[in-house]
Design an enzyme around this catalytic site. Structure first.
Site, PDB file in Angstrom:
ATOM      1  N   ASP A  77      -6.368 -38.801  34.718  1.00  0.00           N
ATOM      2  CA  ASP A  77      -7.157 -39.792  35.475  1.00  0.00           C
ATOM      3  C   ASP A  77      -8.336 -40.279  34.645  1.00  0.00           C
ATOM      4  OD1 ASP A  77      -5.436 -38.928  37.447  1.00  0.00           O
ATOM      5  OD2 ASP A  77      -6.935 -37.657  38.410  1.00  0.00           O
ATOM      6  N   TYR A  81      -7.711 -30.895  49.732  1.00  0.00           N
ATOM      7  CA  TYR A  81      -6.887 -30.025  48.897  1.00  0.00           C
ATOM      8  C   TYR A  81      -7.703 -28.928  48.248  1.00  0.00           C
ATOM      9  CZ  TYR A  81      -8.263 -32.251  44.416  1.00  0.00           C
ATOM     10  OH  TYR A  81      -8.947 -32.705  43.323  1.00  0.00           O
ATOM     11  N   GLY A 100      -9.508 -37.537  43.943  1.00  0.00           N
ATOM     12  CA  GLY A 100      -8.259 -38.248  44.229  1.00  0.00           C
ATOM     13  C   GLY A 100      -7.961 -39.022  42.963  1.00  0.00           C
ATOM     14  N   TYR A 117       3.624 -38.284  39.091  1.00  0.00           N
ATOM     15  CA  TYR A 117       4.652 -37.804  40.010  1.00  0.00           C
ATOM     16  C   TYR A 117       4.288 -36.455  40.628  1.00  0.00           C
ATOM     17  CZ  TYR A 117       9.281 -36.191  41.554  1.00  0.00           C
ATOM     18  OH  TYR A 117      10.337 -35.709  42.286  1.00  0.00           O
ATOM     19  N   ARG A 118       4.280 -36.391  41.946  1.00  0.00           N
ATOM     20  CA  ARG A 118       4.074 -35.127  42.663  1.00  0.00           C
ATOM     21  C   ARG A 118       5.260 -34.934  43.592  1.00  0.00           C
ATOM     22  NH1 ARG A 118       0.871 -35.135  39.295  1.00  0.00           N
ATOM     23  NH2 ARG A 118      -1.381 -34.890  39.350  1.00  0.00           N
ATOM     24  N   TRP A 148      -3.793 -30.464  52.566  1.00  0.00           N
ATOM     25  CA  TRP A 148      -3.796 -30.778  53.988  1.00  0.00           C
ATOM     26  C   TRP A 148      -4.011 -32.294  54.059  1.00  0.00           C
ATOM     27  CZ3 TRP A 148      -5.926 -26.710  51.547  1.00  0.00           C
ATOM     28  CH2 TRP A 148      -5.604 -25.444  52.010  1.00  0.00           C
TER      29      TRP A 148
END
Ligand code: ADP
Length: 300
Positions: free
Chosen positions: A248, A76, A18, A156-157, A91
């Protein structure tokens, strides 16, 4: 989230990832003296228990990892093409993490106020239950008032949002409250149609952001600290395996380095080295030994 990726035609590799968590892992691996706490909500299921164990095994502070009564973590699946560019299936629409703001009581906010920094991303904003957004901003404002440095990566997603206008409205709040912003040019291109580093820097200028760090893939990193703009060269990696979590890793190591008192140039170099190492490994979290070894070579 639970991360899945194909090992071969009949086996999946399962791990945890994440964006904000990834940054925390890389920050902690490079700067173990910094206390890095993850603020999220998990469930009470087996995978949630394993997730918590994984957080602990990365020496992260889990005091703010809350267990929801009924929800479970999002999941994911990463697909990677020959060039290492990734695509995701998710999901996550009913995940425990969507409910995290409900756990941020006055007491929790007070404890978080003792921290130096509060980091969140565009994905954090997209994921939290929209009904709790106003509360989220109130709490971030409280942290800022308490002297905590607020840090935002737009990350951004598009598919996590109802519309670009909804995103822009939320990002406006984020830019307004942030002391440090770590945008990627690609994000700005998709959301605002701005495709140069300079355009991203100019976009940020009207806001009261002290430190803007613009990531432009292998091309460059440009920092704007106060009035001083600097361009930093990146050594491109030729053998890219999976670009998941490059940004990240960059964020975590950059922030850790800055919190440790390192100069901008030094912080960018270490962060770029971390990102360059991570993209040579599959998945979001690179094996610890390979990562630590690369960072030692980089002079950490
Ligand atoms: P994101 O992962 O958010 O899309 P970028 O693609 O800009 O972000 O990558 C983040 C960082 O990863 C860059 O600032 C750079 O330091 C490093 N990086 C990305 N691609 C490469 C590459 N091909 N070679 C070396 N470093 C890279």
């Amino acid at each position: 989230m639970v991360e899945l990726r194909a090992m071969n035609e009949s086996a999946l590799h399962q791990s945890f990832a994440g964006d904000v968590y990834n940054s925390a892992v890389y920050l902690k691996r490079c700067f173990p003296e910094i206390n890095a706490a993850v603020v999220t909500a998990i469930g009470q299921d087996k995978l949630s228990t394993q997730m918590l164990e994984r957080f602990n095994s990365e020496s992260l502070d889990t005091d703010f990892v809350f267990a929801h009564d009924t929800k479970v973590p999002g999941m994911y699946y990463i697909e990677t093409d020959e060039a290492g560019e990734r695509s995701f299936s998710y999901w996550r629409n009913d995940s425990a993490a969507k409910k995290v703001v409900e756990f941020l009581t006055a007491d929790v906010v007070e404890q978080l106020s003792a921290g130096d920094m509060f980091f969140f991303s565009g994905i954090s904003l997209a994921v939290i239950d929209p009904n709790t957004r106003a509360q989220f901003w109130q709490k971030v404002e409280q942290l800022k008032q308490a002297g905590v440095s607020i840090v935002f990566d737009p990350n951004y997603r598009a598919r996590l949002w109802q519309s670009p206008d909804e995103t822009k409205e939320q990002y406006h709040h984020a830019f307004n409250v942030s002391d440090v912003v770590l945008p990627g040019v690609e994000d700005f291109e998709m959301l605002y149609g701005l495709n140069t580093v300079q355009a991203v820097i100019d976009f940020c200028k009207p806001y009261d952001i002290h430190e803007v760090v613009v990531k432009n893939g292998p091309k460059s990193v440009v920092t704007m600290i106060g009035e001083e703009q600097l361009s930093h060269n990146i050594t491109p990696v030729t053998h890219v395996v999976d670009t998941t979590s490059a940004g990240d890793a960059f964020n975590g190591v950059y922030l850790g380095a800055r919190l440790s008192g390192r100069a901008i140039d030094d912080a960018v170099n270490l962060a770029a080295k971390a990102a360059g190492t991570v993209i040579q490994q599959p998945g979001a979290i690179a094996p610890k030994d390979i990562f630590q070894q690369a960072m030692r070579v980089a002079g950490l």
